[in-house]
Design a protein around this motif. Sequence first.
Motif, PDB file in Angstrom:
ATOM      1  N   TYR A 113       0.876  -1.195  -0.056  1.00  0.00           N
ATOM      2  CA  TYR A 113      -0.129  -0.012  -0.147  1.00  0.00           C
ATOM      3  C   TYR A 113       0.710   1.136   0.066  1.00  0.00           C
ATOM      4  O   TYR A 113       1.998   1.185   0.771  1.00  0.00           O
ATOM      5  N   PHE A 117       1.141   5.766  -0.305  1.00  0.00           N
ATOM      6  CA  PHE A 117       0.606   6.904   0.243  1.00  0.00           C
ATOM      7  C   PHE A 117       1.555   8.067   0.216  1.00  0.00           C
ATOM      8  O   PHE A 117       2.786   7.892  -0.055  1.00  0.00           O
ATOM      9  N   TYR A 129       1.732  12.101   1.718  1.00  0.00           N
ATOM     10  CA  TYR A 129       1.277  13.005   2.602  1.00  0.00           C
ATOM     11  C   TYR A 129       1.967  14.338   2.509  1.00  0.00           C
ATOM     12  O   TYR A 129       3.157  14.248   2.059  1.00  0.00           O
ATOM     13  N   LYS A 185      -3.539   7.800  -2.369  1.00  0.00           N
ATOM     14  CA  LYS A 185      -3.060   6.365  -1.957  1.00  0.00           C
ATOM     15  C   LYS A 185      -3.347   5.399  -3.107  1.00  0.00           C
ATOM     16  O   LYS A 185      -4.014   5.578  -3.873  1.00  0.00           O
ATOM     17  N   PHE A 234       5.678  13.555   1.999  1.00  0.00           N
ATOM     18  CA  PHE A 234       6.310  12.216   2.818  1.00  0.00           C
ATOM     19  C   PHE A 234       5.507  11.244   1.929  1.00  0.00           C
ATOM     20  O   PHE A 234       4.552  11.191   1.815  1.00  0.00           O
ATOM     21  N   ASP A 252      -0.780  -3.521   7.439  1.00  0.00           N
ATOM     22  CA  ASP A 252      -0.756  -2.008   7.167  1.00  0.00           C
ATOM     23  C   ASP A 252      -0.955  -1.179   8.162  1.00  0.00           C
ATOM     24  O   ASP A 252      -1.110  -0.008   7.725  1.00  0.00           O
ATOM     25  N   TYR A 253      -1.229  -1.485   9.270  1.00  0.00           N
ATOM     26  CA  TYR A 253      -1.491  -0.649  10.198  1.00  0.00           C
ATOM     27  C   TYR A 253      -0.196   0.289  10.591  1.00  0.00           C
ATOM     28  O   TYR A 253      -0.240   1.282  10.918  1.00  0.00           O
ATOM     29  N   LYS A 254       0.871  -0.375  10.342  1.00  0.00           N
ATOM     30  CA  LYS A 254       2.326   0.202  10.401  1.00  0.00           C
ATOM     31  C   LYS A 254       2.772   0.894   9.250  1.00  0.00           C
ATOM     32  O   LYS A 254       2.833   0.022   8.243  1.00  0.00           O
ATOM     33  N   LEU A 255       2.615   2.341   9.136  1.00  0.00           N
ATOM     34  CA  LEU A 255       3.045   2.960   8.103  1.00  0.00           C
ATOM     35  C   LEU A 255       4.687   3.352   8.133  1.00  0.00           C
ATOM     36  O   LEU A 255       5.024   3.545   9.273  1.00  0.00           O
ATOM     37  N   PHE A 302       7.548   5.595   6.704  1.00  0.00           N
ATOM     38  CA  PHE A 302       7.489   6.990   6.102  1.00  0.00           C
ATOM     39  C   PHE A 302       8.940   7.146   5.777  1.00  0.00           C
ATOM     40  O   PHE A 302       9.979   6.796   6.332  1.00  0.00           O
ATOM     41  N   GLY A 303       9.288   7.939   4.412  1.00  0.00           N
ATOM     42  CA  GLY A 303      10.403   8.330   3.948  1.00  0.00           C
ATOM     43  C   GLY A 303      10.730   9.592   4.899  1.00  0.00           C
ATOM     44  O   GLY A 303      10.169  10.191   5.747  1.00  0.00           O
TER      45      GLY A 303
END
Lengths: 113, 114
Positions: B32, B34, B36, B49, B90, B99-102, B104-105
């Motif tokens: 998944y 995204f 932001y 997304k 981001f 997928d509860y845990k994203l 990030f870059g």
Amino acid sequence: DAGVTQSPTHLIKTRGQHVTLRCSPISGHKSVSWYQQVLGQGPQFIFQYYEKEERGRGNFPDRFSARQFPNYSSELNVNALLLGDSALYLCASSMRQGGTEAFFGQGTRLTVV
Amino acid sequence: AQSVTQPDIHITVSEGASLELRCNYSYGATPYLFWYVQSPGQGLQLLLKYFSGDTLVQGIKGFEAEFKRSQSSFNLRKPSVHWSDAAEYFCAVGAPSNDYKLSFGAGTTVTVRA
């Protein structure tokens, strides 16, 4: 509709103190996640709670704890604060545990002095 | 474990010019994805997304992103930048299995010059 609300927006604590941050998810959302964003970096996953149970935990020390209440709001607690805990703490809510997008609150800016 | 790399720390673009922000992810299957946006001192706002299906995704504020499995990329584009697009962007990846845990870059800061 109200979005994700976090309180307080800012606070200053002294090293060694304890802090509690609060989050109210969007109405109907049962999942709450917490992230720490240190200045100049991307958010780092701390916890996820779904239906009042911890479903995931990031690589953070035991000084960090959280809980979710029957109304799905959540608290993040940090004990024995260190200078390095200074960050923006973000709460995100989503409808389910997975497969849906997360909506973020405005965050709580914690400064440890 | 999944991870994200945003190669560009800072990009400066003229108002009205096009913008492309790069994002490369690491994950063993289709993740998944995204994008932001974060204004100074603010929380994160979801731009768009990708879960599955059409690899070209349209988002809010005129942004779009394209998922390229062969390149493990999910680059963000906007044809014509407005001064209000100045912010930090981001890219994030979630694994369908958890997928509860994203993840990030580190983010790309966009400056828009008049």
